[in-house]
Design a protein around this motif. Structure first.
Motif, mmCIF file in Angstrom:
data_model
loop_
_atom_site.group_PDB
_atom_site.id
_atom_site.type_symbol
_atom_site.label_atom_id
_atom_site.label_comp_id
_atom_site.label_asym_id
_atom_site.label_seq_id
_atom_site.Cartn_x
_atom_site.Cartn_y
_atom_site.Cartn_z
ATOM 1 N N SER A 1 0.831 -1.213 0.000
ATOM 2 C CA SER A 1 0.000 0.000 0.000
ATOM 3 C C SER A 1 0.862 1.258 0.000
ATOM 4 C CB SER A 1 -0.924 0.011 1.219
ATOM 5 O OG SER A 1 -1.774 -1.110 1.210
ATOM 6 N N MET A 2 1.953 1.230 0.744
ATOM 7 C CA MET A 2 2.872 2.385 0.718
ATOM 8 C C MET A 2 3.421 2.601 -0.683
ATOM 9 S SD MET A 2 5.312 2.453 4.054
ATOM 10 C CE MET A 2 5.928 4.104 3.722
ATOM 11 N N ALA B 1 -1.192 3.194 5.345
ATOM 12 C CA ALA B 1 0.056 2.926 4.636
ATOM 13 C C ALA B 1 0.110 3.692 3.311
ATOM 14 C CB ALA B 1 0.213 1.427 4.394
ATOM 15 N N LEU B 2 -1.002 3.717 2.600
ATOM 16 C CA LEU B 2 -1.056 4.437 1.319
ATOM 17 C C LEU B 2 -0.637 5.893 1.504
ATOM 18 C CD1 LEU B 2 -2.489 4.240 -1.725
ATOM 19 C CD2 LEU B 2 -4.104 5.750 -0.586
ATOM 20 N N ALA C 1 1.082 7.192 3.891
ATOM 21 C CA ALA C 1 2.507 7.292 4.243
ATOM 22 C C ALA C 1 3.346 7.279 2.964
ATOM 23 C CB ALA C 1 2.903 6.141 5.166
ATOM 24 N N GLY C 2 2.984 6.404 2.033
ATOM 25 C CA GLY C 2 3.691 6.381 0.752
ATOM 26 C C GLY C 2 3.507 7.672 -0.019
ATOM 27 N N ALA C 3 2.305 8.227 0.032
ATOM 28 C CA ALA C 3 2.057 9.516 -0.623
ATOM 29 C C ALA C 3 2.989 10.579 -0.073
ATOM 30 C CB ALA C 3 0.595 9.915 -0.431
ATOM 31 N N ASP C 4 3.134 10.595 1.251
ATOM 32 C CA ASP C 4 4.013 11.585 1.878
ATOM 33 C C ASP C 4 5.460 11.380 1.465
ATOM 34 O OD1 ASP C 4 4.611 13.639 4.136
ATOM 35 O OD2 ASP C 4 5.932 11.936 4.531
#
Lengths: 203, 161
Positions: free
Chosen positions: A68-69, B47-48, B50-53
């Motif tokens: 997802s990250m 989590a998504l 966090a990845g965007a950041d």
């Protein structure tokens, strides 16, 4: 010791690849990617392959976060190639993320699952994949159009070709039990976050 | 709220559907310049974003209070890495709730978030909503905090059973 029973009727070739050779053979130039690597083996080996490089966010906890990250990062950076690499245990923990990723389908995202069929960090218990669950079929079932399974070195060239081509893809890299490459890496996640952003964004 | 968040730079709108977020979800689906991301479980959204950041983008996670329980361990990613996080939580098991299944998580929502280091701001009246969202955005992207805005059932109305 009592053993869990394998799922009946699933026939897969035995995993023979050593991850310490197979992962670098597939991911030839990790420095060319923005990488999110799941705990524990893949984070260790991608950090080892890059000398704890700033382009790798390696997880040390929050199991299930990796794919997802990688999706959030791929959507945020559409002009960069993003690699989400994780193990079978972490992928199984949030398997629905594959459906979320298939729907979003960013062309710059590749997922690699290094599947050793075991929970290597916790005493090497069998994982579901070690007993017959097939993550490549699951990924295809979620709608990921390009799915490739690597059982031997002969399957590696196609994996490298897929990684180099545009489009969302899922690669299942089946390896035998055994340790990942390991070098010291930062386990302070706020340091890893800050250095990743500084290298990518300059802030 | 949608226009304000987009003007703040939000480009990733992640959600597990809930009636309380229907307008926001529909707006995101109609917005060609934003990513509307339906999740299978709320922790994916933590989590998504966090990845965007990591990639320099901003997002918002929309969920029902029951989904807060699904996020607990994933919030260790947010806390440990000091990722900014904005969640908007529609409450169940709250004012006027008629479904007894909703009460255990409804009662625990604020405590669970605070236990994992998330700042909780609560709205129970329409005039509270936009000042609270503006405050939350400042706390999240100005200060780097994780903030959840709870929209109470006194504001949203309780589903009829």
């Amino acid at each position: 010791m009592a053993q869990l029973k394998r799922i009946a009727g699933v026939n897969q070739p035995a995993a023979t690849l050593d991850r310490r050779e197979a992962v670098p053979a597939l991911i030839e130039r990790p420095q060319d990617w923005l990488v999110v690597a799941g705990l524990a083996g893949t984070a260790q080996e991608l950090c080892a392959m890059t000398d704890d490089g700033p382009n790798v966010f390696g997880l040390g906890g929050a199991m299930g976060a990796g794919p997802s990250m990688a999706l959030g990062l791929a959507l945020a950076q559409p002009n960069r190639r993003v690699l989400g690499i994780t193990g079978d245990g972490e992928l199984l923990m949030n398997i629905g993320a594959l459906g979320t990723i298939a729907l979003a389908a960013p062309a710059n995202l590749k997922l690699v699952c290094v599947d050793n069929g075991h929970y290597g960090e916790t005493g090497n218990q069998d994982s579901q994949t070690g007993l017959g669950v097939q993550l490549d079929r699951i990924a295809a079932g979620f709608g990921i159009a390009v799915v490739h399974t690597i059982n031997t070195m002969a399957d590696m060239a196609e994996g490298r070709r897929i990684l180099a081509a545009p489009g969302l893809a899922f690669i299942l890299l089946r390896v035998k039990e055994g340790p990942a490459m390991k070098k010291p890496r930062s386990l302070r996640p706020h340091v890893v976050r800050d250095r990743f952003r500084a290298a990518l964004l300059g802030r | 709220m949608y226009d304000y968040l987009r003007a703040e730079g939000v480009t990733q709108i992640a959600y597990v559907p809930d009636a309380g977020h229907k307008v926001m979800i529909d707006r995101s689906l109609a917005d060609a310049d934003a990513h509307s991301i339906p999740l299978t479980t709320e922790e994916e959204g933590v989590a998504l974003l966090a990845g965007a950041d990591l990639g320099g983008a901003k997002g918002v996670l929309l969920m029902q209070s029951s989904g807060v329980g699904n996020c607990i361990n994933m919030l260790s990613l947010t806390a440990g890495s000091r990722f900014p996080l904005l969640c908007i939580v529609s409450m169940r098991g709250d004012f006027g709730e008629g479904n007894p299944w909703q009460f255990p998580m409804g009662r625990a929502t604020q405590a669970v978030l605070e236990a994992m280091g998330v700042v909780v701001l609560r709205c129970d009246a329409p005039e509270d909503v936009m000042p609270t969202i503006r405050a939350a955005c400042s706390m999240v992207w100005g200060s780097g905090e994780a903030v959840a805005v709870l929209l109470g059932q006194r504001l949203l109305g309780a589903k009829k059973f």
